[in-house]
Design a protein around this motif. Structure first.
Motif, PDB file in Angstrom:
ATOM      1  N   GLY A 166      16.544 177.742  -9.790  1.00  0.00           N
ATOM      2  CA  GLY A 166      15.801 179.076  -8.682  1.00  0.00           C
ATOM      3  C   GLY A 166      15.712 180.648  -9.595  1.00  0.00           C
ATOM      4  N   TRP A 167      15.162 180.637  -9.782  1.00  0.00           N
ATOM      5  CA  TRP A 167      15.592 182.205 -10.431  1.00  0.00           C
ATOM      6  C   TRP A 167      16.829 183.008 -11.947  1.00  0.00           C
ATOM      7  CZ3 TRP A 167      12.772 186.102  -7.852  1.00  0.00           C
ATOM      8  CH2 TRP A 167      12.391 185.709  -6.690  1.00  0.00           C
ATOM      9  N   ILE A 195       4.831 167.215 -16.683  1.00  0.00           N
ATOM     10  CA  ILE A 195       4.375 165.763 -16.494  1.00  0.00           C
ATOM     11  C   ILE A 195       4.941 166.543 -14.831  1.00  0.00           C
ATOM     12  CG2 ILE A 195       5.708 163.364 -16.137  1.00  0.00           C
ATOM     13  CD1 ILE A 195       6.469 164.749 -19.060  1.00  0.00           C
ATOM     14  N   PHE A 196       4.373 165.606 -13.531  1.00  0.00           N
ATOM     15  CA  PHE A 196       4.585 165.855 -12.547  1.00  0.00           C
ATOM     16  C   PHE A 196       6.115 164.909 -12.171  1.00  0.00           C
ATOM     17  CE2 PHE A 196       4.756 163.746  -8.274  1.00  0.00           C
ATOM     18  CZ  PHE A 196       4.398 164.894  -6.986  1.00  0.00           C
ATOM     19  N   HIS A 197       6.300 165.938 -10.907  1.00  0.00           N
ATOM     20  CA  HIS A 197       8.050 165.049 -10.663  1.00  0.00           C
ATOM     21  C   HIS A 197       8.048 165.628  -9.382  1.00  0.00           C
ATOM     22  CE1 HIS A 197      10.694 169.092 -11.547  1.00  0.00           C
ATOM     23  NE2 HIS A 197       9.860 168.819 -12.628  1.00  0.00           N
ATOM     24  N   PRO A 198       8.416 165.586  -8.697  1.00  0.00           N
ATOM     25  CA  PRO A 198       9.493 165.904  -6.878  1.00  0.00           C
ATOM     26  C   PRO A 198       9.720 167.078  -7.454  1.00  0.00           C
ATOM     27  CG  PRO A 198       9.606 162.958  -7.051  1.00  0.00           C
ATOM     28  CD  PRO A 198       9.852 163.754  -8.755  1.00  0.00           C
ATOM     29  N   LEU A 199      10.457 167.791  -7.073  1.00  0.00           N
ATOM     30  CA  LEU A 199      10.946 169.503  -6.530  1.00  0.00           C
ATOM     31  C   LEU A 199      11.995 169.066  -6.890  1.00  0.00           C
ATOM     32  CD1 LEU A 199       8.178 171.408  -4.449  1.00  0.00           C
ATOM     33  CD2 LEU A 199       8.225 171.236  -6.488  1.00  0.00           C
ATOM     34  N   SER A 200      12.640 170.024  -7.322  1.00  0.00           N
ATOM     35  CA  SER A 200      14.217 170.114  -7.076  1.00  0.00           C
ATOM     36  C   SER A 200      14.655 170.795  -5.872  1.00  0.00           C
ATOM     37  CB  SER A 200      14.973 170.906  -8.254  1.00  0.00           C
ATOM     38  OG  SER A 200      14.074 170.517  -9.320  1.00  0.00           O
TER      39      SER A 200
END
Length: 232
Positions: A166-167, A195-200
């Motif tokens: 983030g940021w 490509i779709f993937h789960p969020l970090s």
């Protein structure tokens, strides 16, 4: 074909090295790796850029599939005094799974499962009609970003003080702008398909935001530790 490809590897296992090794036979490619110690994007990017042999950098993430004219579009937009934000088209979960299974590399805005169709359009002749604030670091994404190496070195690259996701891209862009480099945003050109993937994990989202806000408030253009402080 790019003049030099640098893989900034934030702690993956041997399989990445195996793949990179196969490409070394026909691409000028460098693999810069460090041990997995959580999300350390800023640090590994700074290490990777230490090995770069070109004046102009096109930065992408490992979850991006490039349009066949991606590099061509970025080079056409390259201009001294600017960094360039390209377009990111989001591939939905179902289409992403199918694409990975089939090793698909070509996508269209008309495909079923493309979740941001507008960004998937490539029409460079009309790309210039889209304007952006050249002094705003908002919405800058390192997954599709281009800049001059001399500008990167002058502001000391990415800030290594970020912990987790983030940021980091916003803060990097803000310092470029504070140093006198303007933002140029491409629409309908330099398209990258995400490509779709789960969020970090967003665990450090707020602390990282405070770093960015400090850079904005104090109009900072240089931070340490960064590029100069890393060794490879």
């Amino acid at each position: 074909m790019p003049e030099h490809v640098v893989i900034a590897d934030d702690g993956s296992d041997y399989r990445t090295a195996d793949v990179v090794g196969k490409f070394k036979h026909f691409l000028p490619i460098e693999h810069v790796w460090h041990e997995d110690n959580g999300f350390q994007k800023s640090l590994i990017l700074n290490k990777a850029l230490k090995t770069c042999k070109t004046d102009y950098i096109i930065e992408i993430d490992g979850d991006i599939i490039l349009h066949k004219h991606f590099v061509k579009d970025h080079l056409a937009a390259a201009q001294k005094g600017y960094f360039v934000q390209g377009s990111r088209a989001m591939i939905g979960e179902s289409l992403s799974k199918k694409a990975i299974h089939k090793k698909q590399l070509s996508f269209s805005c008309l495909m079923k499962g493309m979740t941001t169709r507008f960004n998937a359009i490539r029409f460079p002749l009309l790309s210039g009609i889209f304007k952006t604030d050249p002094y705003s670091s908002h919405n800058v994404k390192g997954c599709n970003l281009a800049f001059w190496l001399e500008d990167y070195v002058r502001i000391n690259g990415y800030f290594n003080g970020f912990t987790g996701w983030g940021w980091e891209d916003y803060e990097f862009a803000e310092r470029l702008i504070n140093s006198g480099v303007k933002k140029k945003r491409l629409k309908w050109a330099a398209v990258g398909f995400h490509i779709f993937h789960p969020l970090s994990s967003r665990a450090n989202f707020k602390p990282n935001e405070l770093i960015y806000r400090e850079t904005v408030s104090n109009k900072m253009w240089h931070r340490s530790p960064g590029f100069q402080e890393v060794a490879i």
